[in-house]
Design a protein around this motif. Structure first.
Motif, PDB file in Angstrom:
ATOM      1  N   ALA A 199       0.815  -1.212   0.000  1.00  0.00           N
ATOM      2  CA  ALA A 199       0.000   0.000   0.000  1.00  0.00           C
ATOM      3  C   ALA A 199       0.849   1.262   0.000  1.00  0.00           C
ATOM      4  O   ALA A 199       0.329   2.367  -0.233  1.00  0.00           O
ATOM      5  N   LEU A 200       2.154   1.125   0.234  1.00  0.00           N
ATOM      6  CA  LEU A 200       3.028   2.297   0.131  1.00  0.00           C
ATOM      7  C   LEU A 200       2.956   2.910  -1.263  1.00  0.00           C
ATOM      8  O   LEU A 200       3.186   4.116  -1.442  1.00  0.00           O
ATOM      9  N   ALA A 201       2.612   2.094  -2.276  1.00  0.00           N
ATOM     10  CA  ALA A 201       2.519   2.585  -3.656  1.00  0.00           C
ATOM     11  C   ALA A 201       1.474   3.673  -3.814  1.00  0.00           C
ATOM     12  O   ALA A 201       1.545   4.479  -4.744  1.00  0.00           O
ATOM     13  N   LEU A 202       0.518   3.724  -2.899  1.00  0.00           N
ATOM     14  CA  LEU A 202      -0.575   4.697  -3.001  1.00  0.00           C
ATOM     15  C   LEU A 202      -0.112   6.127  -2.772  1.00  0.00           C
ATOM     16  O   LEU A 202      -0.778   7.073  -3.196  1.00  0.00           O
ATOM     17  N   VAL A 203       1.034   6.289  -2.101  1.00  0.00           N
ATOM     18  CA  VAL A 203       1.517   7.641  -1.807  1.00  0.00           C
ATOM     19  C   VAL A 203       2.997   7.816  -2.148  1.00  0.00           C
ATOM     20  O   VAL A 203       3.668   8.671  -1.574  1.00  0.00           O
ATOM     21  N   ASN A 204       3.531   7.021  -3.054  1.00  0.00           N
ATOM     22  CA  ASN A 204       4.925   7.229  -3.470  1.00  0.00           C
ATOM     23  C   ASN A 204       5.112   8.670  -3.930  1.00  0.00           C
ATOM     24  O   ASN A 204       4.322   9.177  -4.722  1.00  0.00           O
ATOM     25  N   SER A 205       6.166   9.327  -3.447  1.00  0.00           N
ATOM     26  CA  SER A 205       6.246  10.769  -3.710  1.00  0.00           C
ATOM     27  C   SER A 205       7.554  11.247  -4.322  1.00  0.00           C
ATOM     28  O   SER A 205       7.694  12.435  -4.588  1.00  0.00           O
ATOM     29  N   SER A 206       8.518  10.343  -4.548  1.00  0.00           N
ATOM     30  CA  SER A 206       9.754  10.787  -5.199  1.00  0.00           C
ATOM     31  C   SER A 206      10.416   9.629  -5.925  1.00  0.00           C
ATOM     32  O   SER A 206      10.777   8.638  -5.294  1.00  0.00           O
ATOM     33  N   ASN A 234       1.805   1.707 -11.324  1.00  0.00           N
ATOM     34  CA  ASN A 234       1.958   1.279 -12.719  1.00  0.00           C
ATOM     35  C   ASN A 234       2.047  -0.242 -12.821  1.00  0.00           C
ATOM     36  O   ASN A 234       1.978  -0.787 -13.929  1.00  0.00           O
ATOM     37  N   SER A 235       2.193  -0.911 -11.685  1.00  0.00           N
ATOM     38  CA  SER A 235       2.205  -2.373 -11.663  1.00  0.00           C
ATOM     39  C   SER A 235       0.775  -2.884 -11.568  1.00  0.00           C
ATOM     40  O   SER A 235       0.063  -2.607 -10.593  1.00  0.00           O
ATOM     41  N   GLN A 236       0.353  -3.652 -12.540  1.00  0.00           N
ATOM     42  CA  GLN A 236      -1.004  -4.179 -12.534  1.00  0.00           C
ATOM     43  C   GLN A 236      -1.213  -5.159 -11.387  1.00  0.00           C
ATOM     44  O   GLN A 236      -2.285  -5.205 -10.774  1.00  0.00           O
ATOM     45  N   GLU A 237      -0.188  -5.938 -11.051  1.00  0.00           N
ATOM     46  CA  GLU A 237      -0.358  -6.894  -9.955  1.00  0.00           C
ATOM     47  C   GLU A 237      -0.500  -6.174  -8.614  1.00  0.00           C
ATOM     48  O   GLU A 237      -1.239  -6.638  -7.736  1.00  0.00           O
ATOM     49  N   VAL A 238       0.173  -5.037  -8.468  1.00  0.00           N
ATOM     50  CA  VAL A 238       0.000  -4.249  -7.245  1.00  0.00           C
ATOM     51  C   VAL A 238      -1.397  -3.652  -7.207  1.00  0.00           C
ATOM     52  O   VAL A 238      -2.074  -3.680  -6.167  1.00  0.00           O
ATOM     53  N   ARG A 239      -1.867  -3.130  -8.319  1.00  0.00           N
ATOM     54  CA  ARG A 239      -3.216  -2.561  -8.381  1.00  0.00           C
ATOM     55  C   ARG A 239      -4.268  -3.623  -8.046  1.00  0.00           C
ATOM     56  O   ARG A 239      -5.209  -3.369  -7.286  1.00  0.00           O
ATOM     57  N   THR A 240      -4.104  -4.801  -8.612  1.00  0.00           N
ATOM     58  CA  THR A 240      -5.055  -5.885  -8.352  1.00  0.00           C
ATOM     59  C   THR A 240      -5.042  -6.274  -6.883  1.00  0.00           C
ATOM     60  O   THR A 240      -6.102  -6.453  -6.261  1.00  0.00           O
ATOM     61  N   TYR A 241      -3.853  -6.388  -6.312  1.00  0.00           N
ATOM     62  CA  TYR A 241      -3.742  -6.775  -4.902  1.00  0.00           C
ATOM     63  C   TYR A 241      -4.382  -5.733  -3.986  1.00  0.00           C
ATOM     64  O   TYR A 241      -5.159  -6.074  -3.083  1.00  0.00           O
ATOM     65  N   LEU A 242      -4.070  -4.471  -4.208  1.00  0.00           N
ATOM     66  CA  LEU A 242      -4.616  -3.426  -3.344  1.00  0.00           C
ATOM     67  C   LEU A 242      -6.126  -3.327  -3.478  1.00  0.00           C
ATOM     68  O   LEU A 242      -6.841  -3.099  -2.486  1.00  0.00           O
ATOM     69  N   THR A 243      -6.642  -3.512  -4.673  1.00  0.00           N
ATOM     70  CA  THR A 243      -8.095  -3.511  -4.871  1.00  0.00           C
ATOM     71  C   THR A 243      -8.724  -4.688  -4.123  1.00  0.00           C
ATOM     72  O   THR A 243      -9.763  -4.544  -3.465  1.00  0.00           O
ATOM     73  N   THR A 244      -8.082  -5.831  -4.206  1.00  0.00           N
ATOM     74  CA  THR A 244      -8.564  -7.012  -3.493  1.00  0.00           C
ATOM     75  C   THR A 244      -8.599  -6.783  -1.990  1.00  0.00           C
ATOM     76  O   THR A 244      -9.484  -7.286  -1.290  1.00  0.00           O
ATOM     77  N   MET A 245      -7.655  -5.983  -1.498  1.00  0.00           N
ATOM     78  CA  MET A 245      -7.584  -5.707  -0.067  1.00  0.00           C
ATOM     79  C   MET A 245      -8.469  -4.526   0.347  1.00  0.00           C
ATOM     80  O   MET A 245      -8.392  -4.066   1.488  1.00  0.00           O
TER      81      MET A 245
END
Length: 369
Positions: free
Chosen positions: A136-143, A297-308
């Motif tokens: 979930a850190l991907a949701l606020v990556n800032s640099s 930009n990672s589809q597997e990360v997007r899928t996982y976070l949506t699942t959660m």
């Protein structure tokens, strides 16, 4: 569940150059120094609702930004300062860390993150769920930049966790799930003993080591158990705009509250009426690596976070809005710092205008039948 938040920000002058934060430390009682001179920390007191969190952050940052403007300074909500800097260490613990880590401490010196403290409940389940929510850190990556080079969607997480030699990465990287709190405490005891031995090798006095290093602060992992607070601490995300972090804290707290009544099962990820599923740790490591390198930009990360249970439409990470050239110059970095300092001020002003999304900070996330 009460939640406390610590937000780190870079301090720059009117040209966008990093500048000491010392004159801002008296701007509000919730402002604290960090161990390098151009970074400060906002310590938001524990709150029970997202509305209270938004209000507290607005109040504190309004005071700090007002003082900063009077001094010709600005706060920057980016996970790294973008380009290379030889930042002076200003605390005794920092000097001891420098002796312990040597040159590898530079990876920690150039990082600004968010630390979230959750009241203790079912601690084992909290530790394991927060570990599983690392992507979930991907949701606020800032640099995406570190030392002037494009490194990853979260350059901070990349260098902070993986930049050090393996001797020290164990103190910064994600730890495997635990069976119980006793196992966690045993790990901490072991790592503290190892660190004390390293301190002895480097000539650090035992009394000085004991004064500044305790078992619970000897490790700087993304998830920590704090006995003195007492809280479970989540340290995975970058610093970012306050509104983004309020959203993230609320979403994570909503999930964390559910383990008080639901089982936590390793296997298929997801949220059900009777349980929360989390992935096997080997799978989680791959997801976390993708979240750090590629972000949303990672589809597997997007899928996982949506699942959660995360609504990805609520998040627009700053890293995805920053230019993606392989290198960034000093002048470009200064311009970007000022640009995001302006965005921080606008974001803080809007915090007061946004209505609360739920009555409590740990509202229920949607369950799947």
């Amino acid at each position: 569940m009460k939640v406390g938040v610590e937000l780190e920000y870079w301090v720059v002058d009117e040209t966008g150059q990093l500048t000491p934060a010392d004159e801002l430390l008296d701007a509000h009682e919730c402002v604290a120094p960090e161990f390098v001179d151009s970074l400060l920390e906002i310590q938001v007191p524990p709150v029970e609702t997202t509305e209270d969190l938004r209000r507290e952050i607005h109040c504190i940052l309004t005071s700090v930004l007002g003082a900063a403007n009077q001094q010709g300074k600005h706060l920057v909500p980016l996970g790294t300062p973008l380009t290379a800097h030889g930042l002076p260490i200003i605390t005794e613990r920092g000097h001891l860390l420098e002796r312990l880590y040597g040159d590898e401490l530079r990876y920690a010196k150039h990082c600004a993150g968010t630390h979230v403290h959750f009241d203790k409940g079912r601690v084992t389940e909290q530790l394991n769920l927060l570990t599983a929510l690392d992507p979930a850190l991907a949701l606020v990556n800032s640099s995406p930049y570190y030392d002037g080079e494009r490194v990853a969607s979260s350059a901070r997480a990349s260098v902070y966790r993986l930049g050090a030699h393996s001797r020290f990465s164990r103190y910064r990287d994600l730890w495997v799930y635990v069976d119980d709190v006793a196992e966690w405490n045993a790990r901490i005891k072991t790592e503290y003993k190892v660190l004390r031995a390293i301190a002895h090798e480097t000539g650090i006095d035992e009394e000085a080591f004991a004064e500044y290093f305790h078992p619970e602060n000897a490790v700087l992992t993304p998830v920590r158990l704090r006995e003195q607070s007492p809280t479970v601490e989540w340290r995975a995300p970058d610093t970012a705009l306050p509104s983004q972090l309020v959203q993230l804290v609320g979403d994570v707290a909503a999930l964390l509250s559910q383990v008080e009544d639901k089982d936590l099962a390793i296997g298929d990820p997801g949220i059900w009426t009777d349980r929360i599923g989390i992935p096997a740790f080997a799978r989680l490591q791959k997801l976390s690596a993708s979240a750090i390198v590629d972000g949303l930009n990672s589809q597997e990360v997007r899928t996982y976070l949506t699942t959660m249970g995360f609504d990805l439409s609520q998040y627009q990470p700053l890293s995805e809005q920053i230019q993606a050239d392989e290198m960034i110059s000093i002048q470009e970095a200064r311009k970007l710092r000022l640009e995001y300092a302006d965005r921080l001020e606008s974001d803080v002003a809007q915090l007061q205008e946004e209505p609360p999304e739920s009555s409590t900070i740990a509202g229920e996330a949607e369950a799947v039948e």
